[in-house]
Design a protein around this motif. Structure first.
Motif, short mmCIF file in Angstrom:
data_model
loop_
_atom_site.label_atom_id
_atom_site.label_comp_id
_atom_site.label_asym_id
_atom_site.label_seq_id
_atom_site.Cartn_x
_atom_site.Cartn_y
_atom_site.Cartn_z
N ALA A 43 0.84 -1.19 0.00
CA ALA A 43 0.00 0.00 0.00
C ALA A 43 0.87 1.23 0.00
N GLU A 44 0.51 2.22 -0.79
CA GLU A 44 1.31 3.43 -0.89
C GLU A 44 0.87 4.49 0.11
N SER A 45 -0.34 4.40 0.63
CA SER A 45 -0.79 5.40 1.59
C SER A 45 -0.28 5.03 2.97
N GLU A 46 0.06 6.04 3.74
CA GLU A 46 0.61 5.78 5.06
C GLU A 46 -0.27 6.32 6.18
N ASP A 47 -1.38 6.98 5.84
CA ASP A 47 -2.22 7.56 6.88
C ASP A 47 -3.10 6.52 7.56
N GLY A 48 -3.26 5.35 6.97
CA GLY A 48 -4.04 4.28 7.58
C GLY A 48 -5.53 4.41 7.37
N ALA A 49 -5.99 5.42 6.64
CA ALA A 49 -7.42 5.58 6.40
C ALA A 49 -7.89 4.52 5.41
N ARG A 50 -9.09 4.03 5.65
CA ARG A 50 -9.66 3.01 4.77
C ARG A 50 -11.05 3.43 4.32
N ALA A 51 -11.38 3.05 3.09
CA ALA A 51 -12.73 3.27 2.60
C ALA A 51 -13.65 2.26 3.29
N GLU A 52 -14.91 2.63 3.43
CA GLU A 52 -15.85 1.72 4.06
C GLU A 52 -16.30 0.70 3.03
N LEU A 53 -15.59 -0.41 2.98
CA LEU A 53 -15.89 -1.47 2.02
C LEU A 53 -16.50 -2.65 2.74
N ASP A 54 -17.43 -3.27 2.08
CA ASP A 54 -18.08 -4.46 2.59
C ASP A 54 -17.60 -5.65 1.77
N LEU A 55 -17.86 -6.85 2.21
CA LEU A 55 -17.46 -8.02 1.43
C LEU A 55 -18.12 -8.05 0.06
N ARG A 78 -6.90 -5.80 -13.91
CA ARG A 78 -7.26 -6.82 -14.91
C ARG A 78 -8.51 -7.58 -14.49
N LEU A 79 -8.59 -7.93 -13.21
CA LEU A 79 -9.75 -8.69 -12.73
C LEU A 79 -11.03 -7.86 -12.72
N CYS A 80 -10.91 -6.57 -12.51
CA CYS A 80 -12.08 -5.71 -12.35
C CYS A 80 -12.54 -5.08 -13.65
N ALA A 81 -12.17 -5.63 -14.79
CA ALA A 81 -12.72 -5.14 -16.05
C ALA A 81 -14.24 -5.29 -16.00
N ALA A 82 -14.72 -6.35 -15.40
CA ALA A 82 -16.13 -6.53 -15.08
C ALA A 82 -16.24 -6.42 -13.55
N PRO A 83 -17.36 -5.91 -13.03
CA PRO A 83 -17.46 -5.70 -11.58
C PRO A 83 -17.24 -6.99 -10.79
N LEU A 84 -16.41 -6.91 -9.76
CA LEU A 84 -16.16 -8.03 -8.85
C LEU A 84 -16.29 -7.53 -7.42
N SER A 85 -16.74 -8.41 -6.53
CA SER A 85 -16.86 -8.02 -5.13
C SER A 85 -15.49 -8.08 -4.47
N VAL A 86 -15.38 -7.42 -3.34
CA VAL A 86 -14.11 -7.41 -2.60
C VAL A 86 -13.78 -8.82 -2.14
#
Length: 140
Positions: A43-55, A78-86
């Protein structure tokens, strides 16, 4: 006629145990404190903030992978060319969900992917309505 009998396999004996390596010690003879590697090293971000993602949050790529992108970013794009869940991304990349949220948060902030809310079950038509339409079409 009787079927051939199979021979039952016996479990193999356990391999001889190897001696465990001792923990590194400091000059005064005490064990050196463990400093584990950071799990989210990609991960390139260092602030530790995360988006509110669900499974079941759907992730969609907004662009093609760039040649200078990290392997994880390229794989997600490459995998998300079509929508995929987390959850699917986590399984395909063999990464824990927590690591995927950090990676995807980083990609959302850079604008590489877009997160979409999953389809809410209440927004779908009632099953009885769908069955009535299906029966009506069959009668035509």
């Amino acid at each position: 006629m009787t079927p051939p009998r199979r021979k039952r396999r016996q479990p193999l004996p356990p391999p001889p145990s190897l001696p465990k390596p001792s923990a590194p010690k400091t000059a005064d003879g005490q064990a050196e404190p463990k400093n584990p590697e950071r799990l989210y090293a990609f991960a390139e971000s260092e602030d530790g903030a995360r988006a509110e993602l669900d499974l079941v949050t759907l992730i969609v790529a907004r662009s093609a992978p760039q040649p200078d992108a990290s392997p994880e970013h390229s794989a997600v794009l490459r995998l998300c060319a079509a929508p995929l869940s987390v959850a699917e991304l986590s399984a395909y990349l063999s990464l824990p969900f927590s690591a995927m949220t950090v990676l995807i948060t980083d990609m959302i902030t850079t604008g590489l992917v877009q997160a979409r809310a999953p389809i809410v079950r209440q927004a779908l038509p009632d099953r009885s309505l769908l069955e009535a339409v299906m029966h009506g079409l069959q009668r035509l």
